[in-house]
Design a protein around this motif. Structure first.
Motif, PDB file in Angstrom:
ATOM      1  N   THR A 190       0.847  -1.184   0.000  1.00  0.00           N
ATOM      2  CA  THR A 190       0.000   0.000   0.000  1.00  0.00           C
ATOM      3  C   THR A 190       0.884   1.235   0.000  1.00  0.00           C
ATOM      4  OG1 THR A 190      -1.703  -1.182   1.222  1.00  0.00           O
ATOM      5  CG2 THR A 190      -1.806   1.227   1.224  1.00  0.00           C
ATOM      6  N   VAL A 191       0.834   1.996  -1.078  1.00  0.00           N
ATOM      7  CA  VAL A 191       1.647   3.197  -1.228  1.00  0.00           C
ATOM      8  C   VAL A 191       0.737   4.335  -1.642  1.00  0.00           C
ATOM      9  CG1 VAL A 191       3.577   4.256  -2.461  1.00  0.00           C
ATOM     10  CG2 VAL A 191       3.642   1.818  -1.930  1.00  0.00           C
ATOM     11  N   ASP A 192       0.957   5.504  -1.063  1.00  0.00           N
ATOM     12  CA  ASP A 192       0.150   6.653  -1.446  1.00  0.00           C
ATOM     13  C   ASP A 192       0.430   7.038  -2.893  1.00  0.00           C
ATOM     14  OD1 ASP A 192      -1.026   6.849   1.017  1.00  0.00           O
ATOM     15  OD2 ASP A 192       0.502   8.222   1.816  1.00  0.00           O
ATOM     16  N   PRO A 193      -0.614   7.400  -3.661  1.00  0.00           N
ATOM     17  CA  PRO A 193      -0.389   7.857  -5.045  1.00  0.00           C
ATOM     18  C   PRO A 193       0.549   9.054  -5.075  1.00  0.00           C
ATOM     19  CG  PRO A 193      -2.724   7.453  -4.638  1.00  0.00           C
ATOM     20  CD  PRO A 193      -2.044   7.381  -3.304  1.00  0.00           C
ATOM     21  N   ASP A 194       1.335   9.144  -6.127  1.00  0.00           N
ATOM     22  CA  ASP A 194       2.313  10.228  -6.251  1.00  0.00           C
ATOM     23  C   ASP A 194       2.257  10.800  -7.667  1.00  0.00           C
ATOM     24  OD1 ASP A 194       4.372  12.008  -6.014  1.00  0.00           O
ATOM     25  OD2 ASP A 194       5.968  10.502  -5.868  1.00  0.00           O
ATOM     26  N   PRO A 195       1.168  11.516  -8.011  1.00  0.00           N
ATOM     27  CA  PRO A 195       1.040  12.045  -9.370  1.00  0.00           C
ATOM     28  C   PRO A 195       2.160  13.014  -9.730  1.00  0.00           C
ATOM     29  CG  PRO A 195      -0.674  12.935  -7.917  1.00  0.00           C
ATOM     30  CD  PRO A 195      -0.014  11.839  -7.171  1.00  0.00           C
ATOM     31  N   GLU A 196       2.640  13.777  -8.748  1.00  0.00           N
ATOM     32  CA  GLU A 196       3.734  14.704  -9.031  1.00  0.00           C
ATOM     33  C   GLU A 196       4.993  13.941  -9.413  1.00  0.00           C
ATOM     34  OE1 GLU A 196       3.801  17.974  -9.315  1.00  0.00           O
ATOM     35  OE2 GLU A 196       1.645  18.021  -9.009  1.00  0.00           O
ATOM     36  N   GLY A 197       5.276  12.885  -8.652  1.00  0.00           N
ATOM     37  CA  GLY A 197       6.451  12.077  -8.965  1.00  0.00           C
ATOM     38  C   GLY A 197       6.353  11.426 -10.323  1.00  0.00           C
ATOM     39  N   LEU A 198       5.159  10.979 -10.690  1.00  0.00           N
ATOM     40  CA  LEU A 198       4.955  10.334 -11.985  1.00  0.00           C
ATOM     41  C   LEU A 198       5.136  11.310 -13.139  1.00  0.00           C
ATOM     42  CD1 LEU A 198       1.869   8.220 -10.923  1.00  0.00           C
ATOM     43  CD2 LEU A 198       4.042   7.272 -11.724  1.00  0.00           C
ATOM     44  N   ARG A 199       4.973  12.603 -12.848  1.00  0.00           N
ATOM     45  CA  ARG A 199       5.161  13.603 -13.896  1.00  0.00           C
ATOM     46  C   ARG A 199       6.624  14.018 -14.068  1.00  0.00           C
ATOM     47  NH1 ARG A 199      -0.189  15.429 -12.391  1.00  0.00           N
ATOM     48  NH2 ARG A 199       0.606  16.759 -10.703  1.00  0.00           N
ATOM     49  N   GLN A 200       7.503  13.437 -13.252  1.00  0.00           N
ATOM     50  CA  GLN A 200       8.928  13.739 -13.384  1.00  0.00           C
ATOM     51  C   GLN A 200       9.480  13.204 -14.707  1.00  0.00           C
ATOM     52  OE1 GLN A 200      11.392  13.369  -9.535  1.00  0.00           O
ATOM     53  NE2 GLN A 200       9.811  11.812  -9.342  1.00  0.00           N
ATOM     54  N   SER A 201      10.617  13.736 -15.095  1.00  0.00           N
ATOM     55  CA  SER A 201      11.319  13.236 -16.270  1.00  0.00           C
ATOM     56  C   SER A 201      11.696  11.775 -16.069  1.00  0.00           C
ATOM     57  CB  SER A 201      12.590  14.061 -16.519  1.00  0.00           C
ATOM     58  OG  SER A 201      13.468  13.383 -17.400  1.00  0.00           O
ATOM     59  N   VAL A 202      11.805  11.033 -17.159  1.00  0.00           N
ATOM     60  CA  VAL A 202      12.213   9.621 -17.067  1.00  0.00           C
ATOM     61  C   VAL A 202      13.590   9.482 -16.428  1.00  0.00           C
ATOM     62  CG1 VAL A 202      10.830   8.713 -18.972  1.00  0.00           C
ATOM     63  CG2 VAL A 202      13.054   9.758 -19.451  1.00  0.00           C
ATOM     64  N   MET A 203      14.355  10.582 -16.382  1.00  0.00           N
ATOM     65  CA  MET A 203      15.678  10.499 -15.777  1.00  0.00           C
ATOM     66  C   MET A 203      15.605  10.311 -14.263  1.00  0.00           C
ATOM     67  SD  MET A 203      18.252  12.960 -17.945  1.00  0.00           S
ATOM     68  CE  MET A 203      17.322  14.477 -17.790  1.00  0.00           C
ATOM     69  N   ALA A 204      14.390  10.381 -13.701  1.00  0.00           N
ATOM     70  CA  ALA A 204      14.216  10.061 -12.286  1.00  0.00           C
ATOM     71  C   ALA A 204      14.320   8.557 -12.049  1.00  0.00           C
ATOM     72  CB  ALA A 204      12.864  10.571 -11.797  1.00  0.00           C
ATOM     73  N   ILE A 205      14.285   7.781 -13.112  1.00  0.00           N
ATOM     74  CA  ILE A 205      14.370   6.325 -13.018  1.00  0.00           C
ATOM     75  C   ILE A 205      15.833   5.914 -13.071  1.00  0.00           C
ATOM     76  CG2 ILE A 205      13.750   4.143 -14.132  1.00  0.00           C
ATOM     77  CD1 ILE A 205      11.288   5.605 -15.264  1.00  0.00           C
ATOM     78  N   LYS A 206      16.221   5.048 -12.173  1.00  0.00           N
ATOM     79  CA  LYS A 206      17.603   4.582 -12.114  1.00  0.00           C
ATOM     80  C   LYS A 206      18.017   3.961 -13.443  1.00  0.00           C
ATOM     81  CE  LYS A 206      20.687   1.569  -9.451  1.00  0.00           C
ATOM     82  NZ  LYS A 206      20.779   0.576  -8.348  1.00  0.00           N
ATOM     83  N   GLY A 207      19.168   4.381 -13.930  1.00  0.00           N
ATOM     84  CA  GLY A 207      19.695   3.818 -15.165  1.00  0.00           C
ATOM     85  C   GLY A 207      19.387   4.627 -16.406  1.00  0.00           C
ATOM     86  N   ILE A 208      18.631   5.717 -16.252  1.00  0.00           N
ATOM     87  CA  ILE A 208      18.276   6.537 -17.413  1.00  0.00           C
ATOM     88  C   ILE A 208      18.968   7.894 -17.304  1.00  0.00           C
ATOM     89  CG2 ILE A 208      16.421   7.669 -18.702  1.00  0.00           C
ATOM     90  CD1 ILE A 208      14.552   5.496 -17.852  1.00  0.00           C
ATOM     91  N   GLY A 209      19.870   8.162 -18.229  1.00  0.00           N
ATOM     92  CA  GLY A 209      20.539   9.444 -18.321  1.00  0.00           C
ATOM     93  C   GLY A 209      20.031  10.212 -19.523  1.00  0.00           C
ATOM     94  N   PRO A 210      20.667  11.339 -19.861  1.00  0.00           N
ATOM     95  CA  PRO A 210      20.207  12.164 -20.981  1.00  0.00           C
ATOM     96  C   PRO A 210      20.153  11.422 -22.312  1.00  0.00           C
ATOM     97  CG  PRO A 210      21.776  13.370 -19.621  1.00  0.00           C
ATOM     98  CD  PRO A 210      21.788  11.974 -19.124  1.00  0.00           C
ATOM     99  N   ALA A 211      21.135  10.559 -22.577  1.00  0.00           N
ATOM    100  CA  ALA A 211      21.176   9.858 -23.868  1.00  0.00           C
ATOM    101  C   ALA A 211      19.979   8.927 -24.018  1.00  0.00           C
ATOM    102  CB  ALA A 211      22.480   9.077 -24.009  1.00  0.00           C
ATOM    103  N   ILE A 212      19.726   8.102 -23.010  1.00  0.00           N
ATOM    104  CA  ILE A 212      18.594   7.166 -23.077  1.00  0.00           C
ATOM    105  C   ILE A 212      17.277   7.935 -23.024  1.00  0.00           C
ATOM    106  CG2 ILE A 212      17.403   5.302 -21.877  1.00  0.00           C
ATOM    107  CD1 ILE A 212      20.077   4.176 -21.086  1.00  0.00           C
ATOM    108  N   ALA A 213      17.233   9.010 -22.241  1.00  0.00           N
ATOM    109  CA  ALA A 213      16.016   9.818 -22.164  1.00  0.00           C
ATOM    110  C   ALA A 213      15.657  10.371 -23.537  1.00  0.00           C
ATOM    111  CB  ALA A 213      16.198  10.960 -21.170  1.00  0.00           C
TER     112      ALA A 213
END
Length: 846
Positions: A153-176
């Motif tokens: 059970t985790v609280d929804p995080d719409p703001e976090g979901l709207r972050q750039s894909v670079m917030a995901i581990k392993g994704i830098g500018p090139a992959i983004a």
């Protein structure tokens, strides 16, 4: 315990005591395996146990090839663990003594094992008259389970979901940057890049049971890997994999690096389609993973994603898995819980997890159902909102003058069909209301839409208002003017025509007369929506071939409604289409409209005789065209391309025109029209054909809709297999509009699959609705209307043909809208936000 397994444990115990020197039995452990496996197969208790026997046999066969005591000790102790778990599963556990694993750095014989008290085993569960469920494949030493997503059970995080894909581990500018090309700029967008297909690698088999053509997973040990150069200097990598039941070869191409990865003795998982080479079963370019690796591309239902240059499938899968693992639980769920429970839908978290990495085909189906419902539900809620907005502004009631209508029908040289009478009543009922009509009138070519439209125009005028009819081209507008002017002037109605080619002086007079109310019915093109065009009291707008207009153009005509003391009143709107639309598609595209269908043809209309001809019969077709022309008729010859294409061997109108004029029809006048001509040039050619100055018109798809030349009786379509079924039917509808028998000749090579289905369907039926259903069945809805014309958001998974889910979505949308039309209740806050975001995608299209 079965004798074979008891004997195996004794041998392994002895091998441990002797220091893992492979001397516990004469000939070594691998020699023992060849004798042990037959007895073990006989004693296996179920399918899972039999598969376990094959896996144990493979480990034993490979034991002698392992280098060093440490590697052998690890292999043997892992196997003892598996034997212990087997005993626990079957309720036959015994005390097993074994040596501790030696440290890899020491080369001396390992110390003697310490005595350990036997483990207490739980008593076996009694079976109460039910057959035990078959066990799955036992997991091999070091084998990991497929990824699972805990129900946290985790609280929804719409703001976090709207972050750039670079917030995901392993994704830098090139992959983004690469993900951006796929439309994934944010975390949420990446979660909604769905697989476009799946490879099901859940079927696991021993090598000896492989069959050609099946998609399967095997687990084995690499015996050897070799690389060689093939033709064109191609690098060919071949590995031989054995699982104790047999061996199979796996081949990869131009991946030299695999020789360093696929080492002899490595436990490996191979998933792919079994192929055949020189009579032997092989795998070509299979997916593979080390046995100890978490299953991501083997041993499961593997998602296959859309890719872009520089982003490989394995990397994309890895990125999505990271996103799903870390972010799916933070998705807000817009569907009210009562609706989810009622329809037994997954919540958003479960749906996203299972659409990407399904545990089974059943969970994949349930995930797809939830996501498809969401799309169609948002679509239908938006339709309900559009309908509410339209009806929220007042309309001008236009009560029918029954005496005038009776006189109009009496003056007609024919009797209305039952369908025309029914549809006319539906329209008259709508016009009489103070809520603006918003109705779609659809009917096949020749079904009599014009007469019904004329009755609506007459009703508006007799009620003291003005009416407008907008057509997509000048020729269509002129044809409507010719027909309607003849019908309406007899009833005392003032009709005018306004197109882009209308002379400036005449335009100025029309503008003035419209604003003064002297012109009661105006027929025209896009010229009607110019700012200079103002009406005295526009209360009815009819749009013909409405899918040829953009959303903004339709809205511009609507916005010229009557100005009242309380603001602008929307005109009644009637949109017409000669492209038959099946109910499924009409429900999706026009959920905000009421639909009237002219499903009956006027009596006496001759069916167009249609025949599919091979290219070798082209001269026969030309001869037929010539005979028709000599009898005073005219003909169309349609080509699919404007110029020759190197990739598509299709004749082009531009290249064939001169040959037809000089060689095939030298005694006749041939004209040419195609999409690259300027609008004025098209008008000149079409007018010449309409006036009988041309005998043959060579054309491309621009001739498809609405052109009415009653004297034309032959439609000859080159490379007919290049066109869709609905388009071919529209071409055919350009003939058969007069008193003479008409013909359609479809020239195409021997076709297979869907092309043959289209051509055979045209030969067998002249019914546009039957053909439209067939076309949707063959092609799907994507090509019926361009996205720009339809004004619909892009659908990721849903199909506009999914009638069952579409009906459910519409029903649930109507239920919620009846209770909360503004979606203002707290439990609908997320839903309102989701509908807004869903429909905002249109703004990027229109």
């Amino acid at each position: 315990m079965a004798k074979a397994f008891k004997r195996l444990q004794s041998v392994l115990k002895l091998e441990a005591q002797q220091g893992y020197k492979n001397k516990a039995v004469v000939g070594g452990i691998n020699q023992f395996a060849s004798f042990w496996i037959d007895q073990a197969r006989e004693e296996a208790v179920d399918e899972g146990d039999r598969a376990f026997v094959e896996q144990v046999s493979q480990v034993l066969a490979d034991y002698g090839n392992l280098h060093g005591d440490a590697a052998r000790a690890e292999s043997l102790n892992n196997l003892l663990d598996r034997l212990q778990k087997r005993d626990e599963r079957l309720g036959t556990a015994v005390t097993t003594k074994r040596k501790p694993r030696p440290a890899p750095a020491k080369k001396k014989q390992p110390p003697k094992p310490k005595k350990q008290p036997p483990k207490k085993q739980p008593p076996p569960k009694k079976q109460q008259g039910k057959k035990a469920k078959p066990q799955g494949l036992p997991r091999l030493p070091g084998e990991k389970k497929p990824p699972s997503f805990p129900a946290v059970t985790v609280d929804p995080d719409p703001e976090g979901l709207r972050q750039s894909v670079m917030a995901i581990k392993g994704i830098g500018p090139a992959i983004a940057g690469k993900l951006a090309k796929l439309g994934a700029h944010t975390v949420n967008a990446l979660l909604h890049i769905f697989p476009h297909r799946y490879d099901d690698y859940t079927l696991m088999k021993p090598i000896r049971e492989l069959a050609y053509g099946e998609t399967v997973t095997i687990i084995g040990t690499i015996w050897e890997t070799r690389a060689r150069r093939g033709r064109n200097n191609q690098v060919i990598i071949r590995s031989t994999i054995n699982d104790g039941t047999g061996s199979v070869q796996a081949t990869w191409f131009n991946q030299q690096w695999l020789t360093k990865k696929l080492k002899s003795g490595m436990h490996i998982v191979i998933s792919g389609t079994v192929d055949q080479y020189l009579g032997r079963l092989i795998f070509n370019n299979p997916s593979w993973e080390p046995l100890a690796m978490e299953p991501l591309r083997t041993r499961r239902i593997v998602p296959i994603y859309p890719l872009t240059k520089g982003l490989k499938a394995a990397k994309m899968r890895e990125l999505v898995q990271t996103a799903v693992t870390n972010w799916s639980a933070k998705l807000p769920d817009p569907l009210p819980k009562t609706l989810r429970d009622k329809r037994q839908f997954y919540d958003s978290r479960q749906a996203i997890q299972q659409i990407h990495f399904p545990d089974s085909t059943e969970t994949l189906h349930r995930a797809r159902q939830r996501i498809i419902f969401d799309e169609l539900f948002m679509l239908q809620l938006g339709m309900q909102e559009k309908r509410k907005e339209w009806r929220s502004e007042p309309g001008v009631p236009l009560p029918a003058d029954h005496d005038a209508l009776i006189q109009f029908y009496t003056d007609l040289p024919f009797t209305l069909t039952n369908a025309q009478q029914r549809v006319a009543k539906e329209i008259m009922h709508d016009l009489a209301q103070d809520v603006p009509m918003n109705r779609l009138l659809q009917g096949d070519v020749g079904s009599g839409k014009t007469v019904v439209a004329a009755a609506a125009l007459l009703t508006a005028v007799k009620a003291g208002a003005q009416a407008a009819l907008m057509a997509p081209t000048s020729i269509l507008a002129e044809q409507h003017y010719a027909g309607l002017n003849d019908l309406l002037t007899k009833q005392g109605v003032a009709v005018a025509l306004l197109t882009g080619s209308t002379a400036a002086k005449e335009k100025a007079q029309i503008y003035a007369d419209l604003q003064a109310g002297y012109i009661q019915v105006i027929i025209g093109t896009h010229a009607l929506i110019q700012e200079r065009v103002n009406f005295d009291k526009l209360a009815l707008a009819i749009i013909d071939e409405q899918h040829r207009f953009g959303v903004d153009q339709r809205a511009a005509l609507r916005d010229k409604g009557v100005e009242t003391e309380n603001g602008r009143a929307n005109p009644h709107m009637l949109v017409m289409s000669a492209t038959p639309i099946p109910r499924t598609l009409a429900l999706s595209l026009y959920g905000d409209l009421d639909v009237s269908v002219l499903d009956e043809m006027p009596p006496g209309r001759k069916e167009i005789r249609t025949r599919w001809l091979y290219p070798s019969e082209r001269q026969k077709a030309y001869n037929f065209v010539a005979r028709q022309i000599k009898e005073g008729r005219q003909a169309y010859i349609i080509y699919p391309l404007v110029e020759e294409s190197e990739k598509i061997e299709a004749k082009a109108a531009v290249d064939e025109f001169e040959q037809l004029q000089k060689t095939i029809f030298p005694d006749f006048k041939v004209g040419l029209i195609h999409g690259r001509l300027h609008a004025d040039e098209k008008e000149i050619v079409m007018r010449a054909f309409n006036d009988g100055e041309l005998d043959v018109l060579v054309a491309t798809a621009v001739i498809e809709v609405g052109v009415d030349v009653p004297n034309s009786t032959v439609m000859m379509i080159e490379n007919a297999n290049r066109f869709g079924l609905a388009q071919l039917h529209q071409f055919r509808g350009r003939v058969g509009r007069g008193e003479h028998q008409s013909y359609c000749m479809l020239l195409a090579e021997a076709a297979t699959g869907t092309a043959e289905e289209r051509l055979r369907a045209l030969e067998q039926s002249n019914d546009g609705f039957v053909l439209a259903e067939k076309d949707l069945e063959i092609r799907g809805p994507g090509e019926f209307f361009g996205r720009r014309q339809s004004g619909l958001p892009e659908l990721r998974l849903a199909s506009l043909l999914d009638m069952e889910m579409l009906t459910i979505a519409r029903k649930e949308a109507e239920t919620i809208f009846a209770i909360d039309p503004d979606l203002a209740l707290p439990e609908h806050a997320l839903l309102r936000q989701s509908v807004t975001q869903f429909w905002e995608s249109i703004n990027h299209v229109n």
